[in-house]
Design an enzyme around this catalytic site. Structure first.
Site, short mmCIF file in Angstrom:
data_model
loop_
_atom_site.label_atom_id
_atom_site.label_comp_id
_atom_site.label_asym_id
_atom_site.label_seq_id
_atom_site.Cartn_x
_atom_site.Cartn_y
_atom_site.Cartn_z
N LEU A 239 4.93 4.35 6.83
CA LEU A 239 5.48 3.07 6.39
C LEU A 239 4.28 2.24 5.95
CD1 LEU A 239 8.08 2.18 9.19
CD2 LEU A 239 8.56 3.05 6.90
N ASP A 240 4.40 1.56 4.81
CA ASP A 240 3.26 0.77 4.36
C ASP A 240 3.05 -0.42 5.30
OD1 ASP A 240 4.58 -1.71 3.32
OD2 ASP A 240 5.45 -0.35 1.85
N LYS A 241 1.92 -1.06 5.14
CA LYS A 241 1.49 -2.12 6.06
C LYS A 241 2.52 -3.23 6.19
CE LYS A 241 -2.45 -5.23 6.86
NZ LYS A 241 -3.78 -5.67 6.35
#
Length: 232
Positions: free
Chosen positions: A101-103
């Site tokens: 999952l991106d930041k």
């Protein structure tokens, strides 16, 4: 596997440190008997400093990832591993995220040290659906559901159309999207292709497994029933 190597591989310390712990009597069975380095006690009956050992290799856990954490062991800033016990970072085999999952995306994130299980989850053949909830910058146009479900949608820079995805409109600026694949920043790029921008994004479920009872920033180990839900 010798007791020293077993405990060291779980991340409790170096082999030298584990040998010291055994000499000091910090490794016991459930009856409180001190264990020696050559003990053959079952994994589930071993205590380290009066606490049961972490699960043997094959462990799978679910984290409710907050915004602001990166799915990496080496990047600067806050990392998803900061939310787990320090020893999990040095387990052997390594504990890896199953996908990313991106930041700026929150929600359900799986970890495992079982490579076979990891590849089963991410394999296109498994077709594990993932449900996301997105908060958008502008109202939906009204044609997004048909476009996403068409199987003809192309993302910029790619030469293969997306698999059909299901969109559920929650209100004019909120929607749930079910994906059956996992391309780079896929949800954000899909809405960007419609002229919109995702302000907030969260993954709610992976297969049939949700975040029930797992607060943001918390995690729990999965049992066989939980793991089956992913593919059910």
């Amino acid at each position: 596997m010798r007791l020293v190597k077993l405990i060291a591989n779980l991340g409790y310390g170096s082999r030298k440190e584990i040998q010291t712990a055994i000499r000091h009597g910090w490794v016991t069975d459930r009856e409180g008997n001190r264990l020696k380095a050559d003990a053959t006690t079952a994994h589930e009956d071993i205590l380290f400093d009066d606490e049961p050992l972490d699960p043997a290799p094959g462990m799978v856990l679910l984290l409710n990832k907050p915004v602001g954490y990166t799915c990496s062991t080496k990047d600067s800033g806050r990392l998803v591993y900061d939310l787990l016990p320090d020893r999990f970072r040095v387990r052997k085999p390594v504990l890896s995220t199953i996908g990313r999952l991106d930041k700026e995306t929150s929600g359900a994130l799986l970890f495992t040290d079982d490579g076979t299980f990891l590849h089963r989850v991410i394999s296109p053949k498994s077709e594990v659906p993932k449900v996301y909830e997105a908060e958008l910058d502008r109202p939906l146009r009204g044609d997004e559901a048909a476009l996403f479900a068409s199987g003809d949608m192309m993302l910029e820079g790619e030469d293969k159309p997306l698999r059909p995805a299901e969109l559920e409109v929650l209100d004019e600026k909120r929607a749930r999207l079910t994906l059956h694949e996992g391309r780079y920043h896929q949800v954000r790029r899909m809405f960007a292709a419609t002229g919109n921008h995702v302000n907030a994004l969260s993954r709610l479920t992976i297969g049939g497994l949700g975040l029930d009872g797992v607060a943001e920033g918390e995690w729990r180990l999965l049992d066989e029933v939980d793991k089956a839900k992913i593919f059910g």
